[in-house]
Design an enzyme around this catalytic site. Sequence first.
Site, PDB file in Angstrom:
ATOM      1  N   TYR A  66       0.829  -1.218   0.000  1.00  0.00           N
ATOM      2  CA  TYR A  66       0.000   0.000   0.000  1.00  0.00           C
ATOM      3  C   TYR A  66       0.860   1.264   0.000  1.00  0.00           C
ATOM      4  CZ  TYR A  66      -4.311  -2.543   0.049  1.00  0.00           C
ATOM      5  OH  TYR A  66      -5.355  -3.348  -0.343  1.00  0.00           O
ATOM      6  N   ARG A  69       1.705   1.844  -3.557  1.00  0.00           N
ATOM      7  CA  ARG A  69       0.559   2.340  -4.329  1.00  0.00           C
ATOM      8  C   ARG A  69       0.184   3.768  -3.932  1.00  0.00           C
ATOM      9  NH1 ARG A  69      -3.826  -1.875  -3.607  1.00  0.00           N
ATOM     10  NH2 ARG A  69      -5.009  -0.338  -4.786  1.00  0.00           N
ATOM     11  N   ASN A 101     -12.737   2.859  -7.109  1.00  0.00           N
ATOM     12  CA  ASN A 101     -11.323   3.214  -6.976  1.00  0.00           C
ATOM     13  C   ASN A 101     -11.017   3.814  -5.609  1.00  0.00           C
ATOM     14  OD1 ASN A 101     -11.276   2.388  -9.586  1.00  0.00           O
ATOM     15  ND2 ASN A 101     -11.089   4.431 -10.466  1.00  0.00           N
ATOM     16  N   HIS A 118     -15.155   1.271  -2.184  1.00  0.00           N
ATOM     17  CA  HIS A 118     -14.062   0.447  -1.646  1.00  0.00           C
ATOM     18  C   HIS A 118     -13.063   1.251  -0.817  1.00  0.00           C
ATOM     19  CE1 HIS A 118     -14.877  -2.720  -5.039  1.00  0.00           C
ATOM     20  NE2 HIS A 118     -15.753  -2.788  -4.062  1.00  0.00           N
ATOM     21  N   GLY A 187     -14.613   1.514 -17.323  1.00  0.00           N
ATOM     22  CA  GLY A 187     -13.312   0.960 -16.930  1.00  0.00           C
ATOM     23  C   GLY A 187     -13.350  -0.002 -15.765  1.00  0.00           C
ATOM     24  N   ASN A 213     -15.241   0.712 -22.113  1.00  0.00           N
ATOM     25  CA  ASN A 213     -14.115  -0.111 -21.662  1.00  0.00           C
ATOM     26  C   ASN A 213     -13.149  -0.335 -22.817  1.00  0.00           C
ATOM     27  OD1 ASN A 213     -12.522  -2.487 -20.611  1.00  0.00           O
ATOM     28  ND2 ASN A 213     -14.016  -2.329 -18.954  1.00  0.00           N
ATOM     29  N   GLU A 215     -11.942  -3.103 -23.491  1.00  0.00           N
ATOM     30  CA  GLU A 215     -12.268  -4.400 -24.092  1.00  0.00           C
ATOM     31  C   GLU A 215     -13.627  -4.879 -23.582  1.00  0.00           C
ATOM     32  OE1 GLU A 215      -9.718  -7.194 -21.028  1.00  0.00           O
ATOM     33  OE2 GLU A 215      -8.651  -6.228 -22.689  1.00  0.00           O
ATOM     34  N   ALA A 231     -11.311   5.441 -21.891  1.00  0.00           N
ATOM     35  CA  ALA A 231     -12.245   6.307 -21.154  1.00  0.00           C
ATOM     36  C   ALA A 231     -11.878   7.779 -21.334  1.00  0.00           C
ATOM     37  CB  ALA A 231     -12.222   5.934 -19.673  1.00  0.00           C
TER      38      ALA A 231
HETATM   39  C1  BJW Z   1      -9.916   0.650 -19.503  1.00  0.00           C
HETATM   40  C2  BJW Z   1      -8.790   1.393 -19.758  1.00  0.00           C
HETATM   41  C3  BJW Z   1      -9.002   2.627 -20.332  1.00  0.00           C
HETATM   42  C4  BJW Z   1      -8.109  -0.377 -18.885  1.00  0.00           C
HETATM   43  N1  BJW Z   1     -10.234   3.028 -20.595  1.00  0.00           N
HETATM   44  N2  BJW Z   1     -11.130   1.054 -19.793  1.00  0.00           N
HETATM   45  C5  BJW Z   1     -21.259 -12.622  -5.441  1.00  0.00           C
HETATM   46  C6  BJW Z   1     -20.748 -13.566  -6.306  1.00  0.00           C
HETATM   47  C7  BJW Z   1     -19.432 -13.999  -6.166  1.00  0.00           C
HETATM   48  C8  BJW Z   1     -18.593 -13.483  -5.163  1.00  0.00           C
HETATM   49  C9  BJW Z   1     -19.114 -12.552  -4.315  1.00  0.00           C
HETATM   50  C10 BJW Z   1     -20.416 -12.134  -4.454  1.00  0.00           C
HETATM   51  N3  BJW Z   1     -20.644 -11.204  -3.494  1.00  0.00           N
HETATM   52  C11 BJW Z   1     -19.520 -11.018  -2.770  1.00  0.00           C
HETATM   53  C12 BJW Z   1     -18.564 -11.846  -3.245  1.00  0.00           C
HETATM   54  C13 BJW Z   1     -17.185 -11.967  -2.709  1.00  0.00           C
HETATM   55  C14 BJW Z   1     -16.258 -10.870  -3.210  1.00  0.00           C
HETATM   56  C15 BJW Z   1     -16.195 -10.945  -4.733  1.00  0.00           C
HETATM   57  O1  BJW Z   1     -16.761 -10.162  -5.450  1.00  0.00           O
HETATM   58  N4  BJW Z   1     -15.445 -11.905  -5.258  1.00  0.00           N
HETATM   59  C16 BJW Z   1     -15.314 -12.084  -6.704  1.00  0.00           C
HETATM   60  C17 BJW Z   1     -13.948 -11.559  -7.155  1.00  0.00           C
HETATM   61  C18 BJW Z   1     -15.511 -13.523  -7.023  1.00  0.00           C
HETATM   62  N5  BJW Z   1     -16.674  -9.575  -2.747  1.00  0.00           N
HETATM   63  C19 BJW Z   1     -16.352  -9.112  -1.551  1.00  0.00           C
HETATM   64  O2  BJW Z   1     -15.721  -9.784  -0.753  1.00  0.00           O
HETATM   65  C20 BJW Z   1     -16.846  -7.724  -1.184  1.00  0.00           C
HETATM   66  N6  BJW Z   1     -17.490  -7.757   0.086  1.00  0.00           N
HETATM   67  C21 BJW Z   1     -18.669  -8.313   0.268  1.00  0.00           C
HETATM   68  O3  BJW Z   1     -19.316  -8.785  -0.638  1.00  0.00           O
HETATM   69  O4  BJW Z   1     -19.096  -8.315   1.582  1.00  0.00           O
HETATM   70  C22 BJW Z   1     -20.137  -9.207   1.943  1.00  0.00           C
HETATM   71  C23 BJW Z   1     -19.471 -10.479   2.384  1.00  0.00           C
HETATM   72  C24 BJW Z   1     -18.925 -10.533   3.640  1.00  0.00           C
HETATM   73  C25 BJW Z   1     -18.311 -11.715   4.080  1.00  0.00           C
HETATM   74  C26 BJW Z   1     -18.213 -12.817   3.201  1.00  0.00           C
HETATM   75  C27 BJW Z   1     -18.733 -12.717   1.901  1.00  0.00           C
HETATM   76  C28 BJW Z   1     -19.361 -11.536   1.506  1.00  0.00           C
HETATM   77  C29 BJW Z   1     -15.668  -6.762  -1.036  1.00  0.00           C
HETATM   78  C30 BJW Z   1     -14.982  -6.504  -2.307  1.00  0.00           C
HETATM   79  C31 BJW Z   1     -13.774  -5.590  -2.050  1.00  0.00           C
HETATM   80  C32 BJW Z   1     -12.934  -5.404  -3.300  1.00  0.00           C
HETATM   81  N7  BJW Z   1     -11.732  -4.778  -2.941  1.00  0.00           N
HETATM   82  C33 BJW Z   1     -10.747  -4.450  -3.978  1.00  0.00           C
HETATM   83  C34 BJW Z   1      -9.440  -4.024  -3.280  1.00  0.00           C
HETATM   84  C35 BJW Z   1      -9.622  -2.625  -2.683  1.00  0.00           C
HETATM   85  C36 BJW Z   1      -8.387  -2.183  -1.966  1.00  0.00           C
HETATM   86  C37 BJW Z   1      -7.217  -1.986  -2.883  1.00  0.00           C
HETATM   87  O5  BJW Z   1      -7.297  -1.215  -3.837  1.00  0.00           O
HETATM   88  O6  BJW Z   1      -6.195  -2.618  -2.629  1.00  0.00           O
HETATM   89  O7  BJW Z   1     -11.246  -3.423  -4.847  1.00  0.00           O
HETATM   90  S1  BJW Z   1     -10.464  -5.809  -5.104  1.00  0.00           S
HETATM   91  C38 BJW Z   1     -10.172  -4.780  -6.513  1.00  0.00           C
HETATM   92  O8  BJW Z   1     -11.158  -5.099  -7.539  1.00  0.00           O
HETATM   93  C39 BJW Z   1     -10.465  -3.338  -6.056  1.00  0.00           C
HETATM   94  C40 BJW Z   1     -11.301  -2.825  -7.198  1.00  0.00           C
HETATM   95  O9  BJW Z   1     -12.092  -1.717  -6.786  1.00  0.00           O
HETATM   96  C41 BJW Z   1     -12.099  -4.023  -7.608  1.00  0.00           C
HETATM   97  C42 BJW Z   1     -12.684  -3.946  -8.990  1.00  0.00           C
HETATM   98  O10 BJW Z   1     -11.693  -3.897  -9.976  1.00  0.00           O
HETATM   99  P1  BJW Z   1     -11.909  -2.993 -11.262  1.00  0.00           P
HETATM  100  O11 BJW Z   1     -12.010  -1.588 -10.881  1.00  0.00           O
HETATM  101  O12 BJW Z   1     -13.008  -3.547 -12.070  1.00  0.00           O
HETATM  102  O13 BJW Z   1     -10.488  -3.139 -12.002  1.00  0.00           O
HETATM  103  P2  BJW Z   1      -9.963  -4.302 -12.987  1.00  0.00           P
HETATM  104  O14 BJW Z   1      -8.488  -4.217 -13.001  1.00  0.00           O
HETATM  105  O15 BJW Z   1     -10.550  -5.615 -12.663  1.00  0.00           O
HETATM  106  O16 BJW Z   1     -10.533  -3.876 -14.409  1.00  0.00           O
HETATM  107  C43 BJW Z   1     -10.074  -2.734 -15.100  1.00  0.00           C
HETATM  108  C44 BJW Z   1     -10.872  -2.582 -16.370  1.00  0.00           C
HETATM  109  O17 BJW Z   1     -10.496  -1.382 -17.009  1.00  0.00           O
HETATM  110  C45 BJW Z   1     -10.625  -3.718 -17.390  1.00  0.00           C
HETATM  111  O18 BJW Z   1     -11.899  -4.211 -17.815  1.00  0.00           O
HETATM  112  C46 BJW Z   1      -9.888  -3.018 -18.547  1.00  0.00           C
HETATM  113  O19 BJW Z   1     -10.251  -3.540 -19.819  1.00  0.00           O
HETATM  114  C47 BJW Z   1     -10.367  -1.607 -18.397  1.00  0.00           C
HETATM  115  N8  BJW Z   1      -9.463  -0.582 -18.897  1.00  0.00           N
HETATM  116  N9  BJW Z   1      -7.663   0.633 -19.322  1.00  0.00           N
HETATM  117  C48 BJW Z   1     -11.274   2.171 -20.317  1.00  0.00           C
HETATM  118  N10 BJW Z   1      -7.938   3.432 -20.625  1.00  0.00           N
END
Ligand code: BJW
Length: 251
Positions: A66, A69, A101, A118, A187, A213, A215, A231
Site C-alpha cells: 500500500y 501504491r 477506486n 471500496h 473501466g 471499456n 475491451e 475512457a
Molecule cells: C480501460 C482502460 C481505459 C483499462 N479506458 N477502460 C457474489 C458472487 C461472487 C462473489 C461474491 C459475491 N458477493 C460477494 C462476493 C465476494 C467478493 C467478490 O466479489 N469476489 C469475486 C472476485 C468472485 N466480494 C467481496 O468480498 C466484497 N465484500 C462483500 O461482498 O461483503 C459481503 C461479504 C462478507 C463476508 C463474506 C462474503 C461476503 C468486497 C470486495 C472488495 C474489493 N476490494 C478491492 C481491493 C480494494 C483495496 C485496494 O485497492 O487494494 O477493490 S479488489 C479490486 O477489484 C479493487 C477494485 O475496486 C475491484 C474492482 O476492480 P476494477 O475496478 O473492475 O479493475 P480491474 O483491473 O478488474 O478492471 C479494469 C478494467 O479497465 C478492465 O476491464 C480493462 O479492460 C479496463 N481498462 N484501461 C477504459 N484506458
Amino acid sequence: MTISKNLRDRLSDAESVCVLTGAGISAESGVPTFRGEQGLWKKFRPEELANVDAFMRNPDLVWEWYSYRRKVVSEVQPNPGHFAIVEMQNLIRDFTLVTQNVDNLHSRAGSRGVVELHGNITRNYCIRCRRPASEELVQKSDKVPVCSHCGGFIRPDVVWFGELLPPRAYEEAEDAASRCDLFLCVGTSGVVYPAASLPQMAKEHGAFVLEINAEYTDLSPRVSETLIGKAGEILPLLVRVMKEERHHEQT
Ligand code: BJW
Ligand code: ZN
C-alpha cells in the site's frame, strides 16, 4: 467513433445519471489496473494481500504494497476522463458518481460527493480503536505503524475481500442506480461484487446502461450498449454530445 442516434437521444434526454467507475479510468493517469495484461495483480497475488487474514499474517508486506501504491497515486494527475465526469456533473441536476477506486483521483479532479465503495487509500485507521491515523505517522513508516493511542496496527481505509462495503455508500449507490435513466459503467471488469450488480440493477429499473471499456467484459452481454476504447477519449466525446444536444434544446 460514431455515436448512434439512439445513444445521442439518451445522452440528451437523461435527467438522472449514475456513473460507476473502476480502475480503467485511472489507467491513463498511470495507475495500474488490477486485472488484465498490465494488471497490478500479475505481480502481486490479490489473495495474499487484499484480505484481513493476509494483513494479520504479514502486516509489513501488505503495508509495503500500500505504501508503494500510495506513492504511485500521489505522483500522478487526474486525466481527461476524470475531468469529463466533473463536466457531466455540472450538466445534470441529479448526478451520482460511484467509484470502486481508492486512488482519490475523482475528488482531486473536482468531482463532488463521490460515493467511494471500496474506501480511499489516502486514509488509514487503527484496527483496534478505529481512530484515524495521522498523515505524519503514515508517511514516515516503512513497516506497519502502530496506533499512538492503543498500539493497534494501522491499516489502509479500503475494503478487502470478505469485508462489508461502507453501508451508507452502498445504499447511496443502490438508490442512484435504481432511479437513474442513464447508467455509465466505465473501466471496470465487473467481476467484483456487490459493485458489479449495480449495472444490472439500473437496467432492471429501466435505465439505459452504457459500458465504456478498453475491451469487452463480463458485463458486456448484460448492458444496453458497449463503446470500446479509452475512457479518457470517449467520456469527453460524450460530454460534447450532451452539451450540443442540450444547447439545441434551449435554443
Ligand atoms: C480501460 C482502460 C481505459 C483499462 N479506458 N477502460 C457474489 C458472487 C461472487 C462473489 C461474491 C459475491 N458477493 C460477494 C462476493 C465476494 C467478493 C467478490 O466479489 N469476489 C469475486 C472476485 C468472485 N466480494 C467481496 O468480498 C466484497 N465484500 C462483500 O461482498 O461483503 C459481503 C461479504 C462478507 C463476508 C463474506 C462474503 C461476503 C468486497 C470486495 C472488495 C474489493 N476490494 C478491492 C481491493 C480494494 C483495496 C485496494 O485497492 O487494494 O477493490 S479488489 C479490486 O477489484 C479493487 C477494485 O475496486 C475491484 C474492482 O476492480 P476494477 O475496478 O473492475 O479493475 P480491474 O483491473 O478488474 O478492471 C479494469 C478494467 O479497465 C478492465 O476491464 C480493462 O479492460 C479496463 N481498462 N484501461 C477504459 N484506458
Ligand atoms: Zn488505536
